[in-house]
Write a protein that holds these residues in place. Sequence first.
Motif, mmCIF file in Angstrom:
data_model
loop_
_atom_site.group_PDB
_atom_site.id
_atom_site.type_symbol
_atom_site.label_atom_id
_atom_site.label_comp_id
_atom_site.label_asym_id
_atom_site.label_seq_id
_atom_site.Cartn_x
_atom_site.Cartn_y
_atom_site.Cartn_z
ATOM 1 N N ASP A 1 94.825 34.140 56.265
ATOM 2 C CA ASP A 1 94.906 34.122 57.732
ATOM 3 C C ASP A 1 93.519 34.281 58.357
ATOM 4 N N PHE A 2 92.697 35.190 57.813
ATOM 5 C CA PHE A 2 91.342 35.367 58.357
ATOM 6 C C PHE A 2 90.494 34.125 58.156
ATOM 7 N N THR A 3 90.662 33.492 57.021
ATOM 8 C CA THR A 3 89.914 32.252 56.774
ATOM 9 C C THR A 3 90.339 31.181 57.780
ATOM 10 N N ALA A 4 91.655 31.081 57.994
ATOM 11 C CA ALA A 4 92.152 30.099 58.963
ATOM 12 C C ALA A 4 91.652 30.437 60.367
ATOM 13 N N LEU A 5 91.683 31.728 60.721
ATOM 14 C CA LEU A 5 91.177 32.132 62.032
ATOM 15 C C LEU A 5 89.681 31.864 62.165
ATOM 16 N N ASP A 6 88.950 32.123 61.098
ATOM 17 C CA ASP A 6 87.503 31.871 61.124
ATOM 18 C C ASP A 6 87.223 30.389 61.324
#
Length: 184
Positions: free
Chosen positions: A128-133
């Motif tokens: 999720d953090f990678t996608a948000l980044d």
Amino acid sequence: MSRRGGGGGAPDHQARYNIGALEQRVYGLEQGVAGLSNQMSGLSQQIAARGKTNWTVIIGFGDIALSFMIAIGGMAYWPIRETQSDMKATIAKLTDLQAGLGERFVSIRELDARSSRTRQDIDRLNTDFTALDVTSRRSMEQGDANLQRQIDDQKKAFGETYSLRDAMQQFRRELDELRKRAPP
């Protein structure tokens, strides 16, 4: 003639006296032998009585020995019994504690399951953090591109209205006017 029944009176008397004395001696010997026989039988009875087992004395000594052994055994067993009762109480306490530990502590299998769930949650959060980044970078890039386009539009609009040279001359004039107005 015979000596015994013979013709003279004196030897007869002597023989009778000798026979009487012999009879007394024989009688005395008989009495002595009878006494000896009685003493021998008494002695044999005493020997037989001594050889006979005296059970009352033996049983009495056995009772005393048994009582003594029971007393010694009881004194030896008393600390063992006390220790056993202490150990039973300790085992009961440990059993209660062990039963309570199941409620207070987590088993290894449950810990493994929890750590597996935590790893899955961390992996999902990383995704999720990678996608948000990526999303935030794209949006920032789009915002930067939008701002750059606006700046370029402003430059273009300003450049069409004024040239750079005109703008510099305008700035110089305004600067000179401000210097003149300023008190010395």
